[in-house]
Scaffold this active site. Sequence first.
Site, PDB file in Angstrom:
ATOM      1  N   GLU A  83       0.852  -1.198   0.000  1.00  0.00           N
ATOM      2  CA  GLU A  83       0.000   0.000   0.000  1.00  0.00           C
ATOM      3  C   GLU A  83       0.881   1.238   0.000  1.00  0.00           C
ATOM      4  O   GLU A  83       1.862   1.297   0.741  1.00  0.00           O
ATOM      5  CB  GLU A  83      -0.893   0.082   1.247  1.00  0.00           C
ATOM      6  CG  GLU A  83      -2.046  -0.881   1.325  1.00  0.00           C
ATOM      7  CD  GLU A  83      -2.882  -0.638   2.584  1.00  0.00           C
ATOM      8  OE1 GLU A  83      -2.960   0.528   3.045  1.00  0.00           O
ATOM      9  OE2 GLU A  83      -3.434  -1.608   3.113  1.00  0.00           O
ATOM     10  N   GLU A  87     -13.515   6.011  -0.953  1.00  0.00           N
ATOM     11  CA  GLU A  87     -14.404   5.145  -0.178  1.00  0.00           C
ATOM     12  C   GLU A  87     -15.128   5.987   0.878  1.00  0.00           C
ATOM     13  O   GLU A  87     -14.575   6.308   1.920  1.00  0.00           O
ATOM     14  CB  GLU A  87     -13.608   4.010   0.462  1.00  0.00           C
ATOM     15  CG  GLU A  87     -12.964   3.089  -0.570  1.00  0.00           C
ATOM     16  CD  GLU A  87     -12.119   1.996   0.057  1.00  0.00           C
ATOM     17  OE1 GLU A  87     -12.702   1.001   0.524  1.00  0.00           O
ATOM     18  OE2 GLU A  87     -10.885   2.157   0.085  1.00  0.00           O
ATOM     19  N   LYS A 113     -15.762   5.103   5.002  1.00  0.00           N
ATOM     20  CA  LYS A 113     -14.664   4.837   5.932  1.00  0.00           C
ATOM     21  C   LYS A 113     -14.694   5.826   7.094  1.00  0.00           C
ATOM     22  O   LYS A 113     -15.101   6.979   6.944  1.00  0.00           O
ATOM     23  CB  LYS A 113     -13.314   4.921   5.211  1.00  0.00           C
ATOM     24  CG  LYS A 113     -13.141   3.874   4.118  1.00  0.00           C
ATOM     25  CD  LYS A 113     -11.719   3.804   3.605  1.00  0.00           C
ATOM     26  CE  LYS A 113     -10.831   3.031   4.535  1.00  0.00           C
ATOM     27  NZ  LYS A 113      -9.500   2.761   3.957  1.00  0.00           N
ATOM     28  N   GLU A 148      -9.242  10.017   4.884  1.00  0.00           N
ATOM     29  CA  GLU A 148      -9.488   8.577   4.780  1.00  0.00           C
ATOM     30  C   GLU A 148     -10.461   8.234   3.657  1.00  0.00           C
ATOM     31  O   GLU A 148     -10.424   7.135   3.111  1.00  0.00           O
ATOM     32  CB  GLU A 148     -10.028   8.040   6.103  1.00  0.00           C
ATOM     33  CG  GLU A 148      -8.981   7.866   7.171  1.00  0.00           C
ATOM     34  CD  GLU A 148      -7.918   6.861   6.754  1.00  0.00           C
ATOM     35  OE1 GLU A 148      -8.273   5.752   6.326  1.00  0.00           O
ATOM     36  OE2 GLU A 148      -6.731   7.189   6.861  1.00  0.00           O
TER      37      GLU A 148
END
Length: 475
Positions: free
Chosen positions: A265, A319, A322, A328
């Site tokens: 990641e 996303e 989250k 985030e």
Amino acid sequence: MALRHVTLLLLLVLLSIWAPHSDAGSVGVNYGRIADNIPSAFKVASFLKSQGLERVKVFDSDPAVLRALSGSGIKVTVDLPNEFLSSAAKTQMFATNWVQRNVVAYHPNTQIEAIAVGNEVFVDTHNTTKYLIAAMKNIHAALVKFDLASDIKVSSPIALSALQNSYPSSAGSFRPELVEPVFKPMLDFLRQTKSYLMVNAYPYFAYESNADVISLDYALFRENPGVVDAGSGLRYFSLFDAQIDAVFAAMNALKYDDIEMVVSETGWPSKGDENEVGASIENAAAYNGNLVRRILTGGGTPLRPKADLTVYLFALFNEDRKFGPTSERNYGLFFPNEKKVYDIPFTVEGLKNYHDHKSPVSGHQHETSPVPDTGSGDVVKTLTGNTWCVANGEAGEEKLQAALDFACGEGGADCHQIQPGSTCYDPNTLEAHASFAFNSYYQKKARGAGTCSFGGAAYVVSQPPKYGKCELPIS
């Protein structure tokens, strides 16, 4: 004969120039799905191919995703989630059945190339570290049983918080309490199975916390004078290379200098809260675009110049479900409607027309201004008054646990003291542990606006909180 020899030699030279760089690294993407309105798995499979992305990492082994990727030619890394580690460690039968259902059932039509056993296990609040090595070995034994061990590698992604020291890079070392019980047996296992260490590396976190001393150009792979490592004498021109070499140095210190690495990641947020320094579309585009160029044009790190890396960008989509700060929810390369958040290439061909455009001002390069009390955890940070962040017991167990997992994981809170046997493990309650983690995150973020919310799972207090014998620290 001499003329034919010269002609043949010239042809070989030209082919070496025109052919793709065989020694270059590889770029993949993390496909997270904690979001509303993301495309179906079959659409995503086609979308990945259309973007030239040939590797994808998922955080589970969802049948719909694995079926959709069948026949695509895309190489896949699947994940055995942390909650299954204890079962996979305790019984070979569980590990074998999991591999049969989630790997054997799809491979080789779906080209599964690796299994990530857990994710950032060392910061998992459920104390799963003790199960990691046995789980990895049992999963590998299952692959051996099905004659897949040569095709599919087993590893486990670690966060950089697993390092005791990371600066300078040459002083890189693992946390002492993890060396004997975890890292040595894990690195032995990786060596024996010819696998690699997975590492989640985010230069953004280091820059955001130290923007006053780390150059933005250094963090974004832009032209800069470089930083000389006083221990090795090597000069670093990117924070990414420095972080990766800190992990290599930690492995070297334990005599595992032959283990390869995959960056499982890495990424940069395109949007953040006011106190999240550097989170912007321009900086995200620069980091990811320049990283792609850095990886696809070949070459290793200063410490390991021949170590071409495979890197998985985080993440495919924004996303929106989250937890945590605004950043985030804004690591995606694309919006759920498949439109680009910013325009960067993912292939060597695309790099031919790529240029990193730098504007005079980049990102949130300013100090966080004090804000009035909003009643939702955002308070004025005075020169004389101290504040702490504690869990809201009325938020419910599910919300508290999710927020705790975020704080100790991606949030980077120091959760060592709430592990079994440590100072603040007792009282062993969700509210007490969450309060410690939330406060660690809050203090780490300099008690900035929005850093003690956690979706309503926390609030700010002005009197020193205490849980049993555990006192919550201040920054």
